[in-house]
Design a protein around this motif. Structure first.
Motif, PDB file in Angstrom:
ATOM      1  N   ALA A  43     -17.586  -4.031  18.400  1.00  0.00           N
ATOM      2  CA  ALA A  43     -18.703  -4.942  18.657  1.00  0.00           C
ATOM      3  C   ALA A  43     -19.008  -5.010  20.150  1.00  0.00           C
ATOM      4  CB  ALA A  43     -18.374  -6.332  18.132  1.00  0.00           C
ATOM      5  N   THR A  44     -20.270  -5.183  20.456  1.00  0.00           N
ATOM      6  CA  THR A  44     -20.692  -5.300  21.850  1.00  0.00           C
ATOM      7  C   THR A  44     -20.512  -6.736  22.329  1.00  0.00           C
ATOM      8  OG1 THR A  44     -22.976  -5.796  21.237  1.00  0.00           O
ATOM      9  CG2 THR A  44     -22.375  -3.467  21.489  1.00  0.00           C
ATOM     10  N   VAL A  45     -20.596  -6.914  23.637  1.00  0.00           N
ATOM     11  CA  VAL A  45     -20.453  -8.249  24.220  1.00  0.00           C
ATOM     12  C   VAL A  45     -21.577  -9.157  23.737  1.00  0.00           C
ATOM     13  CG1 VAL A  45     -20.388  -9.549  26.376  1.00  0.00           C
ATOM     14  CG2 VAL A  45     -19.304  -7.304  26.257  1.00  0.00           C
ATOM     15  N   GLU A  46     -22.781  -8.592  23.597  1.00  0.00           N
ATOM     16  CA  GLU A  46     -23.925  -9.382  23.142  1.00  0.00           C
ATOM     17  C   GLU A  46     -23.721  -9.865  21.712  1.00  0.00           C
ATOM     18  OE1 GLU A  46     -24.118  -6.456  24.578  1.00  0.00           O
ATOM     19  OE2 GLU A  46     -24.952  -7.020  26.560  1.00  0.00           O
ATOM     20  N   GLN A  47     -23.204  -8.995  20.849  1.00  0.00           N
ATOM     21  CA  GLN A  47     -22.966  -9.376  19.462  1.00  0.00           C
ATOM     22  C   GLN A  47     -21.911 -10.477  19.357  1.00  0.00           C
ATOM     23  OE1 GLN A  47     -21.932  -5.504  17.928  1.00  0.00           O
ATOM     24  NE2 GLN A  47     -23.974  -5.169  17.050  1.00  0.00           N
ATOM     25  N   VAL A  48     -20.858 -10.353  20.158  1.00  0.00           N
ATOM     26  CA  VAL A  48     -19.814 -11.381  20.157  1.00  0.00           C
ATOM     27  C   VAL A  48     -20.368 -12.714  20.642  1.00  0.00           C
ATOM     28  CG1 VAL A  48     -17.605 -12.080  21.147  1.00  0.00           C
ATOM     29  CG2 VAL A  48     -17.945  -9.709  20.440  1.00  0.00           C
ATOM     30  N   ALA A  49     -21.162 -12.671  21.706  1.00  0.00           N
ATOM     31  CA  ALA A  49     -21.748 -13.888  22.257  1.00  0.00           C
ATOM     32  C   ALA A  49     -22.698 -14.547  21.254  1.00  0.00           C
ATOM     33  CB  ALA A  49     -22.484 -13.574  23.552  1.00  0.00           C
ATOM     34  N   GLU A  50     -23.465 -13.734  20.529  1.00  0.00           N
ATOM     35  CA  GLU A  50     -24.389 -14.280  19.534  1.00  0.00           C
ATOM     36  C   GLU A  50     -23.633 -14.963  18.397  1.00  0.00           C
ATOM     37  OE1 GLU A  50     -27.986 -12.773  16.540  1.00  0.00           O
ATOM     38  OE2 GLU A  50     -27.010 -11.360  17.913  1.00  0.00           O
ATOM     39  N   LEU A  51     -22.549 -14.335  17.927  1.00  0.00           N
ATOM     40  CA  LEU A  51     -21.771 -14.933  16.851  1.00  0.00           C
ATOM     41  C   LEU A  51     -21.077 -16.208  17.322  1.00  0.00           C
ATOM     42  CD1 LEU A  51     -20.797 -14.794  13.959  1.00  0.00           C
ATOM     43  CD2 LEU A  51     -18.934 -13.292  14.695  1.00  0.00           C
ATOM     44  N   ARG A  52     -20.583 -16.211  18.542  1.00  0.00           N
ATOM     45  CA  ARG A  52     -19.956 -17.422  19.094  1.00  0.00           C
ATOM     46  C   ARG A  52     -20.958 -18.568  19.143  1.00  0.00           C
ATOM     47  NH1 ARG A  52     -15.477 -18.006  21.909  1.00  0.00           N
ATOM     48  NH2 ARG A  52     -16.564 -19.405  23.361  1.00  0.00           N
ATOM     49  N   SER A  53     -22.202 -18.238  19.484  1.00  0.00           N
ATOM     50  CA  SER A  53     -23.239 -19.257  19.542  1.00  0.00           C
ATOM     51  C   SER A  53     -23.550 -19.796  18.146  1.00  0.00           C
ATOM     52  CB  SER A  53     -24.504 -18.673  20.178  1.00  0.00           C
ATOM     53  OG  SER A  53     -25.544 -19.632  20.198  1.00  0.00           O
ATOM     54  N   GLN A  54     -23.575 -18.914  17.147  1.00  0.00           N
ATOM     55  CA  GLN A  54     -23.846 -19.342  15.777  1.00  0.00           C
ATOM     56  C   GLN A  54     -22.744 -20.265  15.254  1.00  0.00           C
ATOM     57  OE1 GLN A  54     -24.366 -15.795  13.434  1.00  0.00           O
ATOM     58  NE2 GLN A  54     -26.261 -15.177  14.485  1.00  0.00           N
ATOM     59  N   MET A  55     -21.496 -19.975  15.633  1.00  0.00           N
ATOM     60  CA  MET A  55     -20.375 -20.800  15.173  1.00  0.00           C
ATOM     61  C   MET A  55     -20.179 -22.042  16.029  1.00  0.00           C
ATOM     62  SD  MET A  55     -17.472 -18.041  13.943  1.00  0.00           S
ATOM     63  CE  MET A  55     -17.224 -17.373  15.588  1.00  0.00           C
ATOM     64  N   GLY A  56     -20.892 -22.141  17.155  1.00  0.00           N
ATOM     65  CA  GLY A  56     -20.799 -23.322  18.003  1.00  0.00           C
ATOM     66  C   GLY A  56     -19.666 -23.303  18.995  1.00  0.00           C
ATOM     67  N   TYR A  57     -19.019 -22.143  19.180  1.00  0.00           N
ATOM     68  CA  TYR A  57     -17.874 -22.071  20.091  1.00  0.00           C
ATOM     69  C   TYR A  57     -18.278 -21.916  21.554  1.00  0.00           C
ATOM     70  CZ  TYR A  57     -14.861 -21.645  16.018  1.00  0.00           C
ATOM     71  OH  TYR A  57     -14.199 -21.888  14.843  1.00  0.00           O
ATOM     72  N   ASP A  58     -19.584 -21.778  21.812  1.00  0.00           N
ATOM     73  CA  ASP A  58     -20.049 -21.689  23.191  1.00  0.00           C
ATOM     74  C   ASP A  58     -20.406 -23.048  23.766  1.00  0.00           C
ATOM     75  OD1 ASP A  58     -22.193 -22.031  21.484  1.00  0.00           O
ATOM     76  OD2 ASP A  58     -23.582 -20.892  22.747  1.00  0.00           O
ATOM     77  N   GLN A  59     -20.303 -24.108  22.977  1.00  0.00           N
ATOM     78  CA  GLN A  59     -20.644 -25.452  23.429  1.00  0.00           C
ATOM     79  C   GLN A  59     -19.473 -26.082  24.173  1.00  0.00           C
ATOM     80  OE1 GLN A  59     -21.783 -27.516  19.860  1.00  0.00           O
ATOM     81  NE2 GLN A  59     -23.753 -26.448  19.674  1.00  0.00           N
ATOM     82  N   PRO A  60     -19.742 -27.096  25.001  1.00  0.00           N
ATOM     83  CA  PRO A  60     -18.654 -27.770  25.731  1.00  0.00           C
ATOM     84  C   PRO A  60     -17.633 -28.373  24.780  1.00  0.00           C
ATOM     85  CG  PRO A  60     -20.793 -28.368  26.642  1.00  0.00           C
ATOM     86  CD  PRO A  60     -21.062 -27.601  25.374  1.00  0.00           C
ATOM     87  N   VAL A  61     -16.419 -28.533  25.272  1.00  0.00           N
ATOM     88  CA  VAL A  61     -15.332 -29.020  24.434  1.00  0.00           C
ATOM     89  C   VAL A  61     -15.607 -30.421  23.907  1.00  0.00           C
ATOM     90  CG1 VAL A  61     -14.072 -29.858  26.469  1.00  0.00           C
ATOM     91  CG2 VAL A  61     -12.839 -29.425  24.343  1.00  0.00           C
ATOM     92  N   VAL A  62     -16.264 -31.264  24.711  1.00  0.00           N
ATOM     93  CA  VAL A  62     -16.552 -32.631  24.267  1.00  0.00           C
ATOM     94  C   VAL A  62     -17.517 -32.619  23.084  1.00  0.00           C
ATOM     95  CG1 VAL A  62     -17.497 -34.855  24.955  1.00  0.00           C
ATOM     96  CG2 VAL A  62     -16.153 -33.526  26.595  1.00  0.00           C
ATOM     97  N   VAL A  63     -18.511 -31.735  23.124  1.00  0.00           N
ATOM     98  CA  VAL A  63     -19.481 -31.636  22.038  1.00  0.00           C
ATOM     99  C   VAL A  63     -18.796 -31.148  20.765  1.00  0.00           C
ATOM    100  CG1 VAL A  63     -21.597 -30.521  21.253  1.00  0.00           C
ATOM    101  CG2 VAL A  63     -21.380 -31.247  23.643  1.00  0.00           C
ATOM    102  N   GLN A  64     -17.950 -30.108  20.897  1.00  0.00           N
ATOM    103  CA  GLN A  64     -17.242 -29.582  19.732  1.00  0.00           C
ATOM    104  C   GLN A  64     -16.304 -30.625  19.135  1.00  0.00           C
ATOM    105  OE1 GLN A  64     -15.580 -25.596  19.965  1.00  0.00           O
ATOM    106  NE2 GLN A  64     -16.755 -25.163  21.812  1.00  0.00           N
TER     107      GLN A  64
END
Length: 313
Positions: A43-64
């Motif tokens: 997988a490319t870096v872009e694909q990983v980043a997109e999936l992380r965004s879909q799962m919500g893992y790119d959000q701040p820890v307080v939000v999660q």
């Protein structure tokens, strides 16, 4: 008593928040990325980043953390990333095996531990007492997984009395189900039996030195009656305490034993979740185990009152 139980149930809420926050923070800062594992090494870096965004893992820890708490209050522990099912459903499907193993091991530990502890105390200083204490020291010192491997070697490889591993549901074949759980239960139960025996011996020895016990014996009461009616009855509070602690330990110790015997329980589910970085499943299982510990302590406190009416809350 009703007011006390209600008070303790209300106290469960802030008590559960502490392990929930700790588990969430440990998982958040732990190495590994479920998005990378799901997409694979190509997988490319872009694909990983997109999936992380879909799962919500790119959000701040307080939000999660806030979203997780909001869902947890509603009884929703999220969905397993790799199992594609709700975490509560995954826990429910594997809980029966772990509870059967824990209860079987608890039966072994309590039966052997209490009997050995009382027998040792009654024969204080004799060879029976010395043998019992040697067993206790060895039992406490031996790791459960090492004992499990030796039991497999002796009873499954050399003599082939029990299966090496696997599990058969009790509803399908009760006899085979018990045979599959015997060695795992012995691995857990024997080590805890040694711990219970030491605690029971100390409690019984303390009661045996009381005046009313010597008076009962001097009146000519049968020794078995003295032990059952006067000694054990008054030694039950510390015995119940150690039994409650043992149940909690067995529930946690089942994780390693389930891996050794390939049992489809909560322990093996947790290990697979850790290897796959399945964060929602890890959080749900650890939170469930923490809740079980707290509930067991509550049950032990309630049982105290029925054993000894002098205890008041």
């Amino acid at each position: 008593m009703g007011a006390y139980i209600l008070k303790r149930l209300i106290q469960l809420i802030p008590t559960m928040l502490i392990p929930a926050v700790i588990v969430f923070m440990l998982i958040f800062f732990s190495p590994g990325d479920p998005a990378s594992l799901m997409l694979g090494p190509d997988a490319t870096v872009e694909q990983v980043a997109e999936l992380r965004s879909q799962m919500g893992y790119d959000q701040p820890v307080v939000v999660q953390l806030g979203k997780w708490f909001s869902s947890m209050v509603k009884g929703d522990l999220g969905d397993s990333i790799f199992l594609n099912q709700p975490v509560t459903q995954a826990i429910g499907e594997h809980l029966g095996v772990t509870m059967a193993l824990t209860l079987f091991a608890m039966l072994i530990a309590t039966t052997i531990g209490v009997a050995l502890g009382v027998w040792s105390a009654v024969n204080r200083g004799r060879w029976i007492d010395q043998i019992a204490m040697v067993f206790s020291v060895l039992g406490v010192s031996i790791p459960e997984f090492w004992l499990a491997l030796n039991l497999i070697l002796l009873f499954a490889v050399y003599h082939q009395i029990f299966p090496i591993g696997g599990y058969v549901p009790f509803t399908e074949n009760p006899l085979e189900s018990l045979k599959c759980l015997t060695l795992p239960a012995l691995s857990l139960g024997l080590t805890q039996a040694a711990f219970i025996a030491r605690m029971v011996r100390s409690s019984v020895l303390e009661i045996l030195d009381q005046e009313y016990v010597r008076t009962a014996s001097a009146k000519g009461l049968n020794s078995k009656m003295v032990i059952m009616k006067h000694v054990l009855k008054n030694a039950m509070v510390p015995i119940v305490t150690v039994v409650g602690m043992t149940f909690s330990v067995l529930l946690g110790g089942a994780i390693a034993i389930e891996m050794v015997f390939n049992l489809p329980g909560i322990g093996r589910l947790l290990m697979n979740a850790v290897l796959r970085r399945d964060y929602p499943l890890i959080q749900g299982i650890v939170l469930f185990i923490a809740a079980a510990y707290i509930v067991i302590n509550l049950i032990v406190d309630v049982v105290y009152v029925y054993i000894d009416p002098r205890i008041e809350y």
